[in-house]
Motif scaffolding. Sequence first.
Motif, mmCIF file in Angstrom:
data_model
loop_
_atom_site.group_PDB
_atom_site.id
_atom_site.type_symbol
_atom_site.label_atom_id
_atom_site.label_comp_id
_atom_site.label_asym_id
_atom_site.label_seq_id
_atom_site.Cartn_x
_atom_site.Cartn_y
_atom_site.Cartn_z
ATOM 1 N N ASN A 1 -41.430 61.673 -28.700
ATOM 2 C CA ASN A 1 -40.369 61.209 -28.277
ATOM 3 C C ASN A 1 -39.925 61.773 -26.624
ATOM 4 N N MET A 2 -40.524 62.391 -26.258
ATOM 5 C CA MET A 2 -40.402 62.639 -24.604
ATOM 6 C C MET A 2 -41.239 61.969 -23.808
ATOM 7 N N SER A 3 -41.896 60.985 -24.415
ATOM 8 C CA SER A 3 -42.843 60.123 -23.486
ATOM 9 C C SER A 3 -41.834 59.019 -22.709
ATOM 10 N N ASP A 4 -42.123 59.018 -21.361
ATOM 11 C CA ASP A 4 -41.510 57.921 -20.886
ATOM 12 C C ASP A 4 -41.724 56.682 -21.170
ATOM 13 N N ARG A 5 -42.760 56.292 -21.855
ATOM 14 C CA ARG A 5 -43.087 55.005 -22.524
ATOM 15 C C ARG A 5 -43.028 54.760 -24.048
ATOM 16 N N LYS A 6 -41.987 55.753 -24.589
ATOM 17 C CA LYS A 6 -41.817 55.745 -26.049
ATOM 18 C C LYS A 6 -41.531 54.351 -26.372
ATOM 19 N N VAL A 7 -40.167 53.749 -25.900
ATOM 20 C CA VAL A 7 -40.022 52.553 -26.418
ATOM 21 C C VAL A 7 -40.809 51.297 -26.178
ATOM 22 N N GLU A 8 -41.479 51.462 -25.083
ATOM 23 C CA GLU A 8 -42.224 50.348 -24.619
ATOM 24 C C GLU A 8 -43.515 50.366 -25.415
ATOM 25 N N LEU A 9 -44.025 51.656 -25.749
ATOM 26 C CA LEU A 9 -45.263 51.785 -26.649
ATOM 27 C C LEU A 9 -44.910 51.313 -28.222
ATOM 28 N N PHE A 10 -43.920 51.642 -28.602
ATOM 29 C CA PHE A 10 -43.323 51.503 -29.948
ATOM 30 C C PHE A 10 -43.480 49.873 -30.079
ATOM 31 N N ASN A 11 -42.633 49.636 -29.319
ATOM 32 C CA ASN A 11 -42.522 47.809 -29.291
ATOM 33 C C ASN A 11 -43.928 47.005 -29.279
ATOM 34 N N LYS A 12 -44.582 47.395 -28.328
ATOM 35 C CA LYS A 12 -46.010 46.715 -28.034
ATOM 36 C C LYS A 12 -46.958 46.964 -29.234
ATOM 37 N N LEU A 13 -46.981 48.036 -29.778
ATOM 38 C CA LEU A 13 -47.879 48.497 -30.950
ATOM 39 C C LEU A 13 -47.335 47.850 -32.203
ATOM 40 N N THR A 14 -45.967 47.779 -32.396
ATOM 41 C CA THR A 14 -45.465 47.032 -33.617
ATOM 42 C C THR A 14 -45.650 45.580 -33.505
ATOM 43 N N THR A 15 -45.630 45.006 -32.205
ATOM 44 C CA THR A 15 -45.972 43.800 -32.150
ATOM 45 C C THR A 15 -47.401 43.255 -32.651
ATOM 46 N N LEU A 16 -48.474 44.227 -31.989
ATOM 47 C CA LEU A 16 -49.869 43.808 -32.212
ATOM 48 C C LEU A 16 -50.053 44.028 -33.707
ATOM 49 N N PHE A 17 -49.801 44.986 -34.162
ATOM 50 C CA PHE A 17 -49.915 45.493 -35.619
ATOM 51 C C PHE A 17 -49.492 44.338 -36.593
ATOM 52 N N ALA A 18 -48.373 43.505 -36.147
ATOM 53 C CA ALA A 18 -47.651 42.504 -36.946
ATOM 54 C C ALA A 18 -48.567 41.352 -37.041
ATOM 55 N N LEU A 19 -49.540 41.302 -36.069
ATOM 56 C CA LEU A 19 -50.536 39.889 -35.921
ATOM 57 C C LEU A 19 -51.400 39.890 -37.306
#
Length: 232
Positions: free
Chosen positions: A199-217
Amino acid sequence: MFTSLSYSQEKEFTKDNTVVLGVVEFPPLIIKDNEGVSCHGEAVTISRAILELAGYKVEIECPPPARLFERVRKGEIDITVNVKGTKALDNNVTFVEKPFSYLSLVLMTNSGLSGEKTVAAIRGYDYVGLRQELEQQGYTFFDMPNSTDAIQLFQFGRTTHLATYEAPYRYHIERVPDNISELAVSMRRNIPTFFAISNMSDRKVELFNKLTTLFALSDSDTVIEQMQTSNE
């Protein structure tokens, strides 16, 4: 099957587009290298490949669990793989909901030792509530830095029980045969693991959105299955 994200979903690959993946020793999925600094294994390879597909450069750290949890809390490690229910971690991460894999959690018992309620375990691991359950029943935990040390403590007869995930235990006894004559599995649970983003990562939202998109494939049940299918 995995595909690259569209250009609009990716950041340009630059030297500061780096994420730190933190993992703990968990053979055979994660094996510490001989020098004890880095690690390798299927989970490391797959995690790196996924993050690279998402457009990142990847640095890998392999600290002991307690140290990993501390670095995740501070945002010094961006992402790890873990079960839910770890007190030291859960309130400090956001889980990506598709399971990475399923693990078998077991409580091993040395039936030849009676009268004691002692458990060898890894420091910082709650074992999805099992630690609390056993402590409430009067068990005493002897905590070790990693799975190998906990298994050895149990094998040396220093505790009557061992809380462990089955894969590291089997990996260990294939190399150092079990010397316990009256060994029993007194409990077994199948537990999902997930990518967990600090939750302290500067890339938290970006990482979550990208991985969610990948796993939905893919409709695969786990991330590991999804990657294995994409490589066939």
